[in-house]
Write a protein that holds these residues in place. Structure first.
Motif, PDB file in Angstrom:
ATOM      1  N   VAL A   1       0.738  -1.288   0.033  1.00  0.00           N
ATOM      2  CA  VAL A   1      -0.176   0.140   0.002  1.00  0.00           C
ATOM      3  C   VAL A   1       0.885   1.159   0.082  1.00  0.00           C
ATOM      4  CG1 VAL A   1      -1.430   1.137   1.369  1.00  0.00           C
ATOM      5  CG2 VAL A   1      -2.146  -1.164   0.924  1.00  0.00           C
ATOM      6  N   ARG A   2       1.729   1.253   0.590  1.00  0.00           N
ATOM      7  CA  ARG A   2       2.723   2.316   0.861  1.00  0.00           C
ATOM      8  C   ARG A   2       3.399   2.879  -0.495  1.00  0.00           C
ATOM      9  NH1 ARG A   2       6.190   2.837   4.660  1.00  0.00           N
ATOM     10  NH2 ARG A   2       5.679   0.976   5.808  1.00  0.00           N
TER      11      ARG A   2
ATOM     12  N   THR B   1      -1.929   7.760  -1.509  1.00  0.00           N
ATOM     13  CA  THR B   1      -1.673   8.983  -1.355  1.00  0.00           C
ATOM     14  C   THR B   1      -1.494   9.505   0.198  1.00  0.00           C
ATOM     15  OG1 THR B   1      -3.615   9.320  -2.954  1.00  0.00           O
ATOM     16  CG2 THR B   1      -3.073  11.309  -1.592  1.00  0.00           C
ATOM     17  N   PRO B   2      -0.219  10.063   0.321  1.00  0.00           N
ATOM     18  CA  PRO B   2       0.574  10.076   1.629  1.00  0.00           C
ATOM     19  C   PRO B   2      -0.425  11.231   2.587  1.00  0.00           C
ATOM     20  CG  PRO B   2       1.732  11.056   0.142  1.00  0.00           C
ATOM     21  CD  PRO B   2       0.923  10.226  -0.869  1.00  0.00           C
ATOM     22  N   ALA B   3      -1.266  11.938   1.963  1.00  0.00           N
ATOM     23  CA  ALA B   3      -1.975  12.999   2.890  1.00  0.00           C
ATOM     24  C   ALA B   3      -3.377  12.572   2.710  1.00  0.00           C
ATOM     25  CB  ALA B   3      -1.313  14.504   2.345  1.00  0.00           C
ATOM     26  N   ALA B   4      -4.177  12.753   3.441  1.00  0.00           N
ATOM     27  CA  ALA B   4      -5.565  12.417   3.469  1.00  0.00           C
ATOM     28  C   ALA B   4      -6.272  13.778   4.012  1.00  0.00           C
ATOM     29  CB  ALA B   4      -5.962  11.394   4.309  1.00  0.00           C
ATOM     30  N   THR B   5      -7.276  14.367   3.388  1.00  0.00           N
ATOM     31  CA  THR B   5      -7.753  15.393   3.918  1.00  0.00           C
ATOM     32  C   THR B   5      -8.800  14.825   5.217  1.00  0.00           C
ATOM     33  OG1 THR B   5      -8.027  16.434   1.806  1.00  0.00           O
ATOM     34  CG2 THR B   5      -9.620  17.553   3.367  1.00  0.00           C
ATOM     35  N   THR B   6      -8.878  15.751   6.327  1.00  0.00           N
ATOM     36  CA  THR B   6      -9.339  15.409   7.501  1.00  0.00           C
ATOM     37  C   THR B   6     -10.572  16.618   7.917  1.00  0.00           C
ATOM     38  OG1 THR B   6      -7.706  16.372   8.956  1.00  0.00           O
ATOM     39  CG2 THR B   6      -7.490  13.846   8.257  1.00  0.00           C
ATOM     40  N   VAL B   7     -11.519  16.433   8.640  1.00  0.00           N
ATOM     41  CA  VAL B   7     -12.396  17.297   9.425  1.00  0.00           C
ATOM     42  C   VAL B   7     -12.573  16.826  10.679  1.00  0.00           C
ATOM     43  CG1 VAL B   7     -13.672  17.958   7.141  1.00  0.00           C
ATOM     44  CG2 VAL B   7     -14.431  16.028   8.503  1.00  0.00           C
ATOM     45  N   ARG B   8     -13.003  17.859  11.489  1.00  0.00           N
ATOM     46  CA  ARG B   8     -13.249  17.740  12.561  1.00  0.00           C
ATOM     47  C   ARG B   8     -14.750  17.056  12.787  1.00  0.00           C
ATOM     48  NH1 ARG B   8     -13.571  22.778  11.995  1.00  0.00           N
ATOM     49  NH2 ARG B   8     -15.633  23.135  12.858  1.00  0.00           N
TER      50      ARG B   8
END
Length: 175
Positions: free
Chosen positions: A5-6, A10-17
């Motif tokens: 998988v590495r 996609t090494p960055a994922a978008t997050t929300v609270r």
């Protein structure tokens, strides 16, 4: 040697609270040209929220998306993988659980995202699905209703866009 998988995530994922509204999440998805965000609190993954979740769990029920928080509409405790998971295992997890995206956790901490599009581009890079996955999404606001300048032309999706082979990379974890 097995691919991991590495190698394709996609090494960055978008997050929300968790308390962010669905409108905030949708605006973030539009700005990032993605179809999902991860709901995170104190570096802990609580859930996965997709554009489809917003549609089916709020809009379809005529619920005000400003009054619903992301935690209420997300898929809680999503299936995850580690960076060291073999790609064939990730594919099998997607198939078994009927999901298109897998958050990647490394030691319990969010490390990225792997999507069905990532897997298609890796397994068959010249396939039609891989080309679609690399294409820039048609995500302009109000394409047909109240469209801004240059939008809402009524042209089919992808019209005027160079052939898929001209695109090196698509947006993060697109499908």
């Amino acid at each position: 040697m097995a691919r991991l998988v590495r190698d394709i995530m996609t090494p960055a994922a978008t997050t929300v609270r968790p308390d962010a509204s669905l409108v905030e999440a949708a605006q973030l998805m539009r700005a990032q040209e993605i179809g999902d965000v991860l709901v995170v609190k104190d570096s802990r993954l609580l859930g996965l929220l997709t554009d489809r979740d917003i549609t089916l769990r709020a809009v379809a029920d005529a619920v005000d998306p400003l009054s619903v928080n992301c935690l209420s509409a997300c898929t809680r405790d999503p299936v995850t993988v580690s960076p060291d998971t073999e790609l064939r295992t990730a594919v099998e997890l997607m198939r078994t659980h009927a999901v298109r995206r897998l958050p990647v956790l490394d030691g319990g901490r969010l490390a990225g995202m792997v999507s069905i599009g990532d897997l298609v581009r890796e397994s068959d890079p010249e396939s039609v699905l891989a080309h679609i996955s690399r294409a820039v999404p048609d995500s302009g606001p109000g394409r047909d209703i109240g469209a801004g300048p240059g939008q809402g032309t009524g042209a089919p999706r992808g019209a005027g866009v160079p052939p898929p082979a001209a695109h090196e990379d698509g947006p993060p974890h697109s499908e």
